[in-house]
Design a protein around this motif. Structure first.
Motif, short mmCIF file in Angstrom:
data_model
loop_
_atom_site.label_atom_id
_atom_site.label_comp_id
_atom_site.label_asym_id
_atom_site.label_seq_id
_atom_site.Cartn_x
_atom_site.Cartn_y
_atom_site.Cartn_z
N UNK A 1 0.83 -1.20 0.00
CA UNK A 1 0.00 0.00 0.00
C UNK A 1 0.87 1.26 0.00
N UNK A 2 2.20 1.09 0.11
CA UNK A 2 3.13 2.21 0.06
C UNK A 2 4.41 1.76 -0.61
N UNK A 3 4.53 1.90 -1.93
CA UNK A 3 3.59 2.56 -2.82
C UNK A 3 2.35 1.69 -3.08
N UNK A 4 1.25 2.34 -3.38
CA UNK A 4 0.00 1.63 -3.66
C UNK A 4 0.11 0.96 -5.02
N UNK A 5 -0.04 -0.35 -5.04
CA UNK A 5 0.16 -1.12 -6.26
C UNK A 5 -1.09 -1.88 -6.65
N UNK A 6 -0.98 -2.60 -7.75
CA UNK A 6 -2.06 -3.44 -8.23
C UNK A 6 -2.80 -2.84 -9.40
N UNK A 7 -3.31 -3.70 -10.25
CA UNK A 7 -4.08 -3.28 -11.42
C UNK A 7 -5.23 -2.37 -10.99
N UNK A 8 -5.85 -2.68 -9.86
CA UNK A 8 -6.97 -1.89 -9.35
C UNK A 8 -6.52 -0.86 -8.31
N UNK A 9 -5.21 -0.77 -8.05
CA UNK A 9 -4.62 0.10 -7.03
C UNK A 9 -5.31 -0.10 -5.67
N UNK A 10 -5.37 -1.37 -5.29
CA UNK A 10 -5.92 -1.74 -3.98
C UNK A 10 -4.84 -2.25 -3.04
N UNK A 11 -3.62 -2.39 -3.55
CA UNK A 11 -2.54 -2.96 -2.76
C UNK A 11 -2.35 -4.45 -3.03
N UNK A 12 -3.33 -5.06 -3.72
CA UNK A 12 -3.28 -6.49 -4.06
C UNK A 12 -3.02 -6.67 -5.55
#
Length: 121
Positions: free
Chosen positions: A18-29
């Motif tokens: 979550x820091x940096x916020x990642x993921x295709x949906x920017x949910x951290x997953x």
């Protein structure tokens, strides 16, 4: 009813960062859907070597892009990588380590579990 996403080990998908916020949906997953043509499903721990490799093959992940809300990545950051890019880096000898619990099961369509396990943290 929403189905729980699974990781490459068959358990519920854990958060990648979550820091940096990642993921295709920017949910951290590293969750995915049919619109994610890049299959951003590998939770990888960035290394200087991988970041240099990625830039050399046309995807500069180090430079901040504020216009896209992208902070730029540094060594040690966790990020949801495209499965094919991780595999390309592995073959070239630059694959970053991965967090198996946070790699989406769809990764196994591109990358062998044994290769991921060899780079697990």
């Amino acid at each position: 009813m929403t189905e729980t996403a699974l990781n490459v080990l068959g358990a519920p998908l854990a958060s990648c960062s979550t820091d940096p916020l990642t993921g295709w949906h920017r949910t951290g997953c590293c969750s995915t859907d049919a619109n994610d043509t890049g299959v951003h499903t590998v939770c990888a721990v960035m290394t200087a070597e991988f970041l240099a490799f990625s830039a050399a093959v046309g995807n500069d992940l180090s430079t901040p892009r504020p216009d896209y809300g992208f902070p730029g990545l540094r060594e040690g950051d966790r990020w949801c990588l495209c499965a094919a890019r991780w595999e390309e880096a592995r073959v070239a000898g630059f694959a970053p380590d991965v967090v198996l619990e946070a790699c989406h099961i769809r990764t196994l369509e591109t990358v062998a579990l044994g290769h991921l396990q060899a780079h697990a943290v």
